[in-house]
Design an enzyme around this catalytic site. Structure first.
Site, PDB file in Angstrom:
ATOM      1  N   GLU A 173       0.302   7.291   3.645  1.00 41.69           N
ATOM      2  CA  GLU A 173       0.904   7.930   2.461  1.00 41.69           C
ATOM      3  C   GLU A 173       0.055   7.725   1.209  1.00 41.69           C
ATOM      4  N   GLY A 189       2.793  10.621  13.095  1.00 40.91           N
ATOM      5  CA  GLY A 189       3.726   9.832  13.894  1.00 40.91           C
ATOM      6  C   GLY A 189       4.565  10.734  14.792  1.00 40.91           C
ATOM      7  N   THR A 202      -3.112  14.792   8.039  1.00 39.34           N
ATOM      8  CA  THR A 202      -4.410  14.118   8.176  1.00 39.34           C
ATOM      9  C   THR A 202      -5.190  14.644   9.381  1.00 39.34           C
TER      10      THR A 202
HETATM   11  C1  LIG Z   1      16.186  13.792   5.789  1.00 44.71           C
HETATM   12  C2  LIG Z   1      16.895  13.263   4.682  1.00 44.71           C
HETATM   13  C3  LIG Z   1      16.422  12.183   3.933  1.00 44.71           C
HETATM   14  C4  LIG Z   1      16.286  10.934   4.737  1.00 44.71           C
HETATM   15  C5  LIG Z   1      15.007  10.261   4.636  1.00 44.71           C
HETATM   16  C6  LIG Z   1      15.118   8.862   4.229  1.00 44.71           C
HETATM   17  C7  LIG Z   1      13.858   8.170   4.422  1.00 44.71           C
HETATM   18  C8  LIG Z   1      13.916   6.721   4.216  1.00 44.71           C
HETATM   19  C9  LIG Z   1      12.839   6.073   4.954  1.00 44.71           C
HETATM   20  C10 LIG Z   1      12.613   4.692   4.579  1.00 44.71           C
HETATM   21  C11 LIG Z   1      11.839   3.998   5.559  1.00 44.71           C
HETATM   22  C12 LIG Z   1      10.433   4.347   5.534  1.00 44.71           C
HETATM   23  C13 LIG Z   1       9.831   4.239   6.851  1.00 44.71           C
HETATM   24  C14 LIG Z   1       8.421   4.587   6.730  1.00 44.71           C
HETATM   25  C15 LIG Z   1       7.870   4.962   8.004  1.00 44.71           C
HETATM   26  C16 LIG Z   1       6.449   5.247   7.938  1.00 44.71           C
HETATM   27  C17 LIG Z   1       6.101   6.597   7.962  1.00 44.71           C
HETATM   28  C18 LIG Z   1       4.646   6.783   7.906  1.00 44.71           C
HETATM   29  C19 LIG Z   1       4.351   7.974   7.188  1.00 44.71           C
HETATM   30  C20 LIG Z   1       2.922   8.136   6.916  1.00 44.71           C
HETATM   31  C21 LIG Z   1       2.678   9.552   6.715  1.00 44.71           C
HETATM   32  C22 LIG Z   1       1.384   9.902   6.059  1.00 44.71           C
HETATM   33  O1  LIG Z   1       0.528   9.127   5.827  1.00 44.71           O
HETATM   34  S1  LIG Z   1       1.324  11.509   5.674  1.00 44.71           S
HETATM   35  C23 LIG Z   1      -0.249  11.776   4.935  1.00 44.71           C
HETATM   36  C24 LIG Z   1      -0.313  11.220   3.556  1.00 44.71           C
HETATM   37  N1  LIG Z   1      -1.566  11.549   2.967  1.00 44.71           N
HETATM   38  C25 LIG Z   1      -1.865  11.236   1.724  1.00 44.71           C
HETATM   39  O2  LIG Z   1      -1.096  10.600   1.029  1.00 44.71           O
HETATM   40  C26 LIG Z   1      -3.179  11.777   1.230  1.00 44.71           C
HETATM   41  C27 LIG Z   1      -3.597  11.167  -0.064  1.00 44.71           C
HETATM   42  N2  LIG Z   1      -4.287  12.130  -0.888  1.00 44.71           N
HETATM   43  C28 LIG Z   1      -3.696  12.842  -1.877  1.00 44.71           C
HETATM   44  O3  LIG Z   1      -2.479  12.726  -2.092  1.00 44.71           O
HETATM   45  C29 LIG Z   1      -4.536  13.758  -2.685  1.00 44.71           C
HETATM   46  O4  LIG Z   1      -5.606  14.228  -2.005  1.00 44.71           O
HETATM   47  C30 LIG Z   1      -5.002  13.086  -3.989  1.00 44.71           C
HETATM   48  C31 LIG Z   1      -5.713  11.773  -3.747  1.00 44.71           C
HETATM   49  C32 LIG Z   1      -3.761  12.860  -4.844  1.00 44.71           C
HETATM   50  C33 LIG Z   1      -5.977  13.990  -4.727  1.00 44.71           C
HETATM   51  O5  LIG Z   1      -5.509  15.302  -4.724  1.00 44.71           O
HETATM   52  P1  LIG Z   1      -6.370  16.480  -5.379  1.00 44.71           P
HETATM   53  O6  LIG Z   1      -7.786  16.312  -4.980  1.00 44.71           O
HETATM   54  O7  LIG Z   1      -5.722  17.746  -5.024  1.00 44.71           O
HETATM   55  O8  LIG Z   1      -6.119  16.195  -6.877  1.00 44.71           O
HETATM   56  P2  LIG Z   1      -7.065  15.635  -8.003  1.00 44.71           P
HETATM   57  O9  LIG Z   1      -7.379  14.203  -7.793  1.00 44.71           O
HETATM   58  O10 LIG Z   1      -8.225  16.557  -8.200  1.00 44.71           O
HETATM   59  O11 LIG Z   1      -6.080  15.799  -9.206  1.00 44.71           O
HETATM   60  C34 LIG Z   1      -5.685  17.051  -9.710  1.00 44.71           C
HETATM   61  C35 LIG Z   1      -4.420  16.952 -10.497  1.00 44.71           C
HETATM   62  O12 LIG Z   1      -3.326  16.863  -9.584  1.00 44.71           O
HETATM   63  C36 LIG Z   1      -2.498  15.811  -9.925  1.00 44.71           C
HETATM   64  N3  LIG Z   1      -1.820  15.391  -8.683  1.00 44.71           N
HETATM   65  C37 LIG Z   1      -2.392  14.897  -7.570  1.00 44.71           C
HETATM   66  N4  LIG Z   1      -1.441  14.638  -6.665  1.00 44.71           N
HETATM   67  C38 LIG Z   1      -0.261  14.967  -7.216  1.00 44.71           C
HETATM   68  C39 LIG Z   1       1.085  14.927  -6.775  1.00 44.71           C
HETATM   69  N5  LIG Z   1       1.392  14.438  -5.560  1.00 44.71           N
HETATM   70  N6  LIG Z   1       2.026  15.370  -7.596  1.00 44.71           N
HETATM   71  C40 LIG Z   1       1.739  15.809  -8.817  1.00 44.71           C
HETATM   72  N7  LIG Z   1       0.495  15.883  -9.297  1.00 44.71           N
HETATM   73  C41 LIG Z   1      -0.493  15.455  -8.506  1.00 44.71           C
HETATM   74  C42 LIG Z   1      -3.436  14.794 -10.493  1.00 44.71           C
HETATM   75  O13 LIG Z   1      -2.775  13.848 -11.247  1.00 44.71           O
HETATM   76  C43 LIG Z   1      -4.335  15.674 -11.314  1.00 44.71           C
HETATM   77  O14 LIG Z   1      -3.685  16.005 -12.505  1.00 44.71           O
HETATM   78  P3  LIG Z   1      -4.531  16.306 -13.823  1.00 44.71           P
HETATM   79  O15 LIG Z   1      -5.566  17.307 -13.481  1.00 44.71           O
HETATM   80  O16 LIG Z   1      -3.511  16.771 -14.777  1.00 44.71           O
HETATM   81  O17 LIG Z   1      -5.147  15.008 -14.225  1.00 44.71           O
HETATM   82  C1  LIG Z   2       0.028   3.899  10.718  1.00 38.60           C
HETATM   83  C2  LIG Z   2      -0.385   5.197  10.113  1.00 38.60           C
HETATM   84  C3  LIG Z   2       0.479   6.285  10.179  1.00 38.60           C
HETATM   85  C4  LIG Z   2       0.091   7.507   9.656  1.00 38.60           C
HETATM   86  N1  LIG Z   2       0.924   8.584   9.778  1.00 38.60           N
HETATM   87  C5  LIG Z   2       0.525   9.803   9.352  1.00 38.60           C
HETATM   88  C6  LIG Z   2       1.352  10.948   9.514  1.00 38.60           C
HETATM   89  O1  LIG Z   2       2.456  10.850  10.034  1.00 38.60           O
HETATM   90  N2  LIG Z   2       0.893  12.141   9.112  1.00 38.60           N
HETATM   91  C7  LIG Z   2      -0.324  12.285   8.541  1.00 38.60           C
HETATM   92  O2  LIG Z   2      -0.691  13.401   8.197  1.00 38.60           O
HETATM   93  N3  LIG Z   2      -1.122  11.217   8.334  1.00 38.60           N
HETATM   94  C8  LIG Z   2      -0.734   9.987   8.724  1.00 38.60           C
HETATM   95  N4  LIG Z   2      -1.539   8.892   8.535  1.00 38.60           N
HETATM   96  C9  LIG Z   2      -2.843   9.075   7.892  1.00 38.60           C
HETATM   97  C10 LIG Z   2      -2.930   8.461   6.517  1.00 38.60           C
HETATM   98  O3  LIG Z   2      -2.185   9.172   5.598  1.00 38.60           O
HETATM   99  C11 LIG Z   2      -4.400   8.358   6.111  1.00 38.60           C
HETATM  100  O4  LIG Z   2      -5.033   7.459   6.992  1.00 38.60           O
HETATM  101  C12 LIG Z   2      -4.535   7.905   4.669  1.00 38.60           C
HETATM  102  O5  LIG Z   2      -4.124   8.907   3.781  1.00 38.60           O
HETATM  103  C13 LIG Z   2      -5.969   7.444   4.326  1.00 38.60           C
HETATM  104  O6  LIG Z   2      -6.886   8.423   4.590  1.00 38.60           O
HETATM  105  P1  LIG Z   2      -8.200   8.155   5.467  1.00 38.60           P
HETATM  106  O7  LIG Z   2      -7.776   7.563   6.750  1.00 38.60           O
HETATM  107  O8  LIG Z   2      -8.945   9.417   5.478  1.00 38.60           O
HETATM  108  O9  LIG Z   2      -9.008   7.051   4.695  1.00 38.60           O
HETATM  109  P2  LIG Z   2     -10.357   7.258   3.878  1.00 38.60           P
HETATM  110  O10 LIG Z   2     -10.090   8.151   2.726  1.00 38.60           O
HETATM  111  O11 LIG Z   2     -11.476   7.636   4.773  1.00 38.60           O
HETATM  112  O12 LIG Z   2     -10.542   5.790   3.327  1.00 38.60           O
HETATM  113  C14 LIG Z   2     -11.615   4.917   3.693  1.00 38.60           C
HETATM  114  C15 LIG Z   2     -12.135   4.199   2.429  1.00 38.60           C
HETATM  115  O13 LIG Z   2     -12.676   5.171   1.545  1.00 38.60           O
HETATM  116  C16 LIG Z   2     -12.186   4.963   0.245  1.00 38.60           C
HETATM  117  N5  LIG Z   2     -12.064   6.233  -0.482  1.00 38.60           N
HETATM  118  C17 LIG Z   2     -11.781   7.463   0.006  1.00 38.60           C
HETATM  119  N6  LIG Z   2     -11.721   8.352  -0.994  1.00 38.60           N
HETATM  120  C18 LIG Z   2     -11.972   7.687  -2.140  1.00 38.60           C
HETATM  121  C19 LIG Z   2     -12.024   8.060  -3.500  1.00 38.60           C
HETATM  122  N7  LIG Z   2     -11.792   9.297  -3.902  1.00 38.60           N
HETATM  123  N8  LIG Z   2     -12.312   7.105  -4.393  1.00 38.60           N
HETATM  124  C20 LIG Z   2     -12.531   5.827  -4.019  1.00 38.60           C
HETATM  125  N9  LIG Z   2     -12.472   5.414  -2.735  1.00 38.60           N
HETATM  126  C21 LIG Z   2     -12.209   6.338  -1.807  1.00 38.60           C
HETATM  127  C22 LIG Z   2     -10.799   4.340   0.455  1.00 38.60           C
HETATM  128  O14 LIG Z   2     -10.414   3.610  -0.686  1.00 38.60           O
HETATM  129  C23 LIG Z   2     -11.036   3.458   1.664  1.00 38.60           C
HETATM  130  O15 LIG Z   2     -11.541   2.208   1.225  1.00 38.60           O
HETATM  131  C24 LIG Z   2      -1.176   7.644   9.039  1.00 38.60           C
HETATM  132  C25 LIG Z   2      -2.023   6.539   8.954  1.00 38.60           C
HETATM  133  C26 LIG Z   2      -1.646   5.331   9.486  1.00 38.60           C
HETATM  134  C27 LIG Z   2      -2.583   4.156   9.405  1.00 38.60           C
END
Ligand SMILES: CCCCCCCCCCCCCCCCCCCCCC(=O)SCCNC(=O)CCNC(=O)[C@H](O)C(C)(C)COP(=O)(O)OP(=O)(O)OC[C@H]1O[C@@H](n2cnc3c(N)ncnc32)[C@H](O)[C@@H]1OP(=O)(O)O
Ligand SMILES: Cc1cc2nc3c(=O)[nH]c(=O)nc-3n(C[C@H](O)[C@H](O)[C@H](O)COP(=O)(O)OP(=O)(O)OC[C@H]3O[C@@H](n4cnc5c(N)ncnc54)[C@H](O)[C@@H]3O)c2cc1C
Length: 670
Positions: free
Chosen positions: A438, A195, A156
């Site tokens: 996520e 993080g 991010t």
């Molecule tokens: C080590 C050993 C193991 C031990 C481990 C054990 C662990 C256990 C731990 C347990 C405790 C937990 C503790 C937690 C702690 C907290 C941690 C906090 C962490 C927080 C970290 C974060 O926060 S980290 C950043 C995350 N940031 C996002 O999450 C961005 C979202 N944003 C998108 O993810 C993309 O931006 C978004 C929207 C999809 C559009 O992506 P895009 O624009 O490229 O795609 P389009 O929308 O155009 O779609 C085009 C086509 O791709 C398809 N598609 C899209 N995604 C796909 C995918 N993933 N896989 C397959 N297909 C996919 C889709 O379905 C379409 O398919 P079709 O065309 O066929 O319809």
């Molecule tokens: C506690 C915490 C820990 C995090 N840890 C990590 C980390 O370790 N690594 C990392 O890389 N990131 C991390 N992040 C970032 C996190 O993954 C992003 O904040 C998250 O993916 C949301 O993206 P954004 O902040 O850009 O929100 P935005 O996308 O700006 O969202 C704002 C608003 O816009 C709307 N919006 C945006 N796009 C669309 C759309 N296409 N359609 C409709 N509505 C839309 C949303 O629904 C929301 O209401 C963390 C965030 C938090 C809060």
């Protein structure tokens, strides 16, 4: 029941509740853990961590400064990681154990407001495992496992979190030196949020736009050293720091990161999927979405974590509701336990049931994840879209309901629920973050909607797609009301199908009127999100149903009855949340809704004697609950009073501000 570590006298109300319970709570604990052996193993792991004197904090962290909180968190995190390594070396650390150690069970007991090194295990190592080549793994994995390097996942940016194709960090390949040059061309391109990035990690997986031979190929992962391995000083060209205080998770050390033309070797691009050859030639993988693999993994594990946090809040609020007396139901009668108010039962019991529902869906999703990732290894991508759609909707629904649940359960504890010593505010801070990180929940629901609409439009054969099989024939199913969970599932399926069909019709109508498909999609997105949400809830009820059917074959009759009651409660509660849609999309009548409401009330009454027994079965130690209101012995008032004594303001009879400000103010007249 053995969950108590507190030897105090147990509150008589709780003794009474435990005597009333109709089933063996230990049997349920074993069922939830898997079996008796697994319960034993979990408890021994809990003791291994929680009985370690070095992992205890004297002063409640709320009274520490931001800096002190961080320093204390790092101290503990290192001890926790050392102990994790010890388990690893003994072959006792599987994914389930990491889940406990880092998530809502043990993790939040050891580090109440978040762990500064979590990302190392949750995303850094999984990305190396999923996206690095064998050679790269040989170079990095051992160092990472033994924590000689600590990493994070830096995706991010200030300007973009959701739309990752729009990330601005650039990695330009220089074939002359066989290096990538990382650069942050704008302020909005700075990484923001990862993080542990602030002051803890010395490495990161960085997602950047790859340029080679003058062409951009989209985002790719790179392993980048950020800090010197000896001095921990930021390396040249690395601009790094912490992002500051947040609603919660204040010890996770979320950071920012900018690059000023930082050079890294070509071999630091993770090349399992896509490659850049030494001469700069780009070699593409079969799917550009494989780069998104770690996000799927985390979404999958978060569903279980949502269940765990909810279990914690449900235990605290239910035990508190059994010992708290307030008001009168009838005049001249003693004040009842607040758990006897039906509105209170309505706040508590559906969330107790939700814990089970989420746990069973999490187990199902974890199995799907393992199967599909196994298939990906052998080049089969067919089931990836369903895994993506299922993980998106289940992460979104479980985190949203867990956040709402924790807040509802906090409110159910009245004023005392507002105390940080109840641990409900901190728990809320941890859970509500899940709705954003996520993948922001609305965005994830729209991803699932995209999958559903595609299937609906293309009339895809859904026989082999378990989450959408119901779309085959549920549009015109009109069965009359029956007081069974099967009827509820069928009605929910019909409602979900109706909503998908309607959203699809509205997209088509808008397109016919001349809107571009993308505009029509955006203009229909309220309905699309609602359709995805009910699709997700339907699946959770269905999975709960099939799991209880299986489990009942192995449980005692008493436990089987209770499991069926909580399943029914979850099903009735879920369908009543969609009363309007039920009336719109099925033949359900207003009288049927009354029958459902009556059924809900019957279930609340049936579950009432077992409420404390159910949360006792979650078997959360007092240290895990960390709550004045939720301890096993129910000595709520003593604990509240003892905790208040820890306020630094109570360490002296008169605070200096009296002499400095209050007294002059009170004595002076304008
Ligand atoms: C080590 C050993 C193991 C031990 C481990 C054990 C662990 C256990 C731990 C347990 C405790 C937990 C503790 C937690 C702690 C907290 C941690 C906090 C962490 C927080 C970290 C974060 O926060 S980290 C950043 C995350 N940031 C996002 O999450 C961005 C979202 N944003 C998108 O993810 C993309 O931006 C978004 C929207 C999809 C559009 O992506 P895009 O624009 O490229 O795609 P389009 O929308 O155009 O779609 C085009 C086509 O791709 C398809 N598609 C899209 N995604 C796909 C995918 N993933 N896989 C397959 N297909 C996919 C889709 O379905 C379409 O398919 P079709 O065309 O066929 O319809
Ligand atoms: C506690 C915490 C820990 C995090 N840890 C990590 C980390 O370790 N690594 C990392 O890389 N990131 C991390 N992040 C970032 C996190 O993954 C992003 O904040 C998250 O993916 C949301 O993206 P954004 O902040 O850009 O929100 P935005 O996308 O700006 O969202 C704002 C608003 O816009 C709307 N919006 C945006 N796009 C669309 C759309 N296409 N359609 C409709 N509505 C839309 C949303 O629904 C929301 O209401 C963390 C965030 C938090 C809060």
């Amino acid at each position: 029941m053995t969950s108590s570590t507190n030897k105090g006298k147990v509150n008589p109300d709780l003794i009474n509740e435990r005597n009333k319970c109709t089933f063996n709570t230990l049997e349920l604990t074993h069922l939830l853990d898997g079996d008796e052996v697994k319960t034993k193993e979990r408890k021994s792991r809990e003791s291994f961590f929680l009985d370690d004197a070095d992992l205890k904090t004297e002063v409640p962290i709320e009274y520490l400064s931001h800096k002190e909180k961080y320093e204390e968190a790092v101290r503990k995190a290192c001890i926790v990681f050392r102990k994790v390594q010890q388990l690893q070396n003994e072959g006792k650390a599987g994914v389930d154990n990491y889940r406990e150690i880092l998530g809502g069970q043990l993790g939040s007991a050891l580090l109440k407001d978040g762990h500064p090194l979590t990302l190392h295990y949750v995303m850094f190592i999984p990305t190396l495992m999923g996206q690095a080549t064998i050679q790269q793994q040989a170079e990095w994995i051992q160092k990472a496992w033994s924590c000689n390097i600590i990493g994070t996942y830096a995706q991010t940016e200030l300007g973009h979190g959701t739309f990752i194709r729009g990330l601005e960090t650039i990695a330009t390949y220089d074939p002359k030196t066989e290096e990538f040059v990382l650069d942050s061309p704008t302020l909005t391109s700075y990484k923001w949020w990862p993080g542990g990035l602030g002051q803890s990690a010395n490495y990161a997986i960085v997602l950047a736009q790859l340029y080679t031979l003058g062409k951009c190929h989209g985002i790719h992962p790179f392993i980048v050293q950020l800090r010197d391995e000896e001095t921990h000083e930021p390396l040249s060209g690395i601009i790094i720091g912490e992002i500051g205080c947040k609603l919660g998770m204040n010890t996770t050390n979320n950071g920012y990161l900018g690059f000023n033309k930082v050079r890294i070797p070509r071999t630091n691009m993770l090349m399992k999927n896509n490659q850049v050859l030494p001469d700069g030639t780009y070699v593409k993988s079969p799917s550009s979405k494989l780069t998104y693999g770690t996000m799927i993994f985390v979404r999958v594990v978060l569903v279980q974590d949502a269940a765990t946090y909810l279990k914690k809040a449900a235990t605290i609020a239910t035990r508190y509701s059994a010992v708290r007396h307030q008001s009168q139901i009838k005049p001249n009668e003693p004040e009842p336990q607040i758990i006897d108010f039906v509105t209170q039962q309505h706040k508590l019991f559906p969330y107790i049931a939700t814990c089970f529902a989420f746990q069973y869906s999490a187990t199902w999703l974890w199995e799907l994840y393992n199967n599909v990732t196994g298939e990906l290894e052998s080049g089969h991508l067919d089931n990836l879209p369903e895994l993506h759609a299922a993980s998106c909707v289940l992460k979104a629904v479980s985190s949203a309901d867990a956040a709402l649940g924790v807040e509802t359960l906090r409110l159910a504890c009245g004023g005392h629920g507002y105390m940080t010593s109840s641990n409900l505010p901190t728990t809320y801070g941890l859970v509500t973050a899940m709705c954003t990180y996520e993948g922001e929940n609305t965005v994830l629901l729209l991803q699932t909607a995209r999958f559903l609409i595609k299937i609906w439009q293309n009339k895809t054969n859904v026989t082999n797609l378990p989450t959408v099989r119901y779309l085959q024939n549920s549009l015109n199913r009109n069965s009359p009301f029956e007081k069974t969970v099967s009827w509820i599932i069928s009605a929910l399926q019909q409602t979900a199908t109706g909503k998908i069909d309607l959203a699809n019709r509205h997209i088509n109508e808008r397109v016919k009127k001349g809107e571009a498909y993308e505009d029509a999609w955006n203009n229909t997105s309220i309905e699309l999100v609602a359709a995805a949400e009910i699709h997700g809830r339907t699946f959770i009820v269905e999975t709960f149903f099939s799991t209880v059917q299986k489990l009942r074959k192995q449980t005692s009759v008493e436990l089987g009855t209770v499991l069926s009651q909580i399943l029914e409660l979850y099903a009735v509660y879920t369908i009543l949340r969609s009363t309007g849609d039920l009336l719109r999309f099925t033949r359900t009548s207003s009288q049927d809704i009354e029958l459902l409401q009556g059924w809900l009330e019957e279930l609340l009454a049936a579950i009432r004697p077992n409420a404390v027994g159910l949360v006792d079965s979650f078997d959360m130690r007092d240290e895990v609950l960390a709550s004045t209101l939720g301890a096993y012995d129910g000595n709520v008032y003593q604990r509240l009073f003892e905790e208040a004594q820890k306020s630094p303001l109570n360490s002296e009879p008169v605070n200096k501000s009296f002499h400095l400000y209050l007294k002059p103010f009170m004595k002076s007249n304008l």
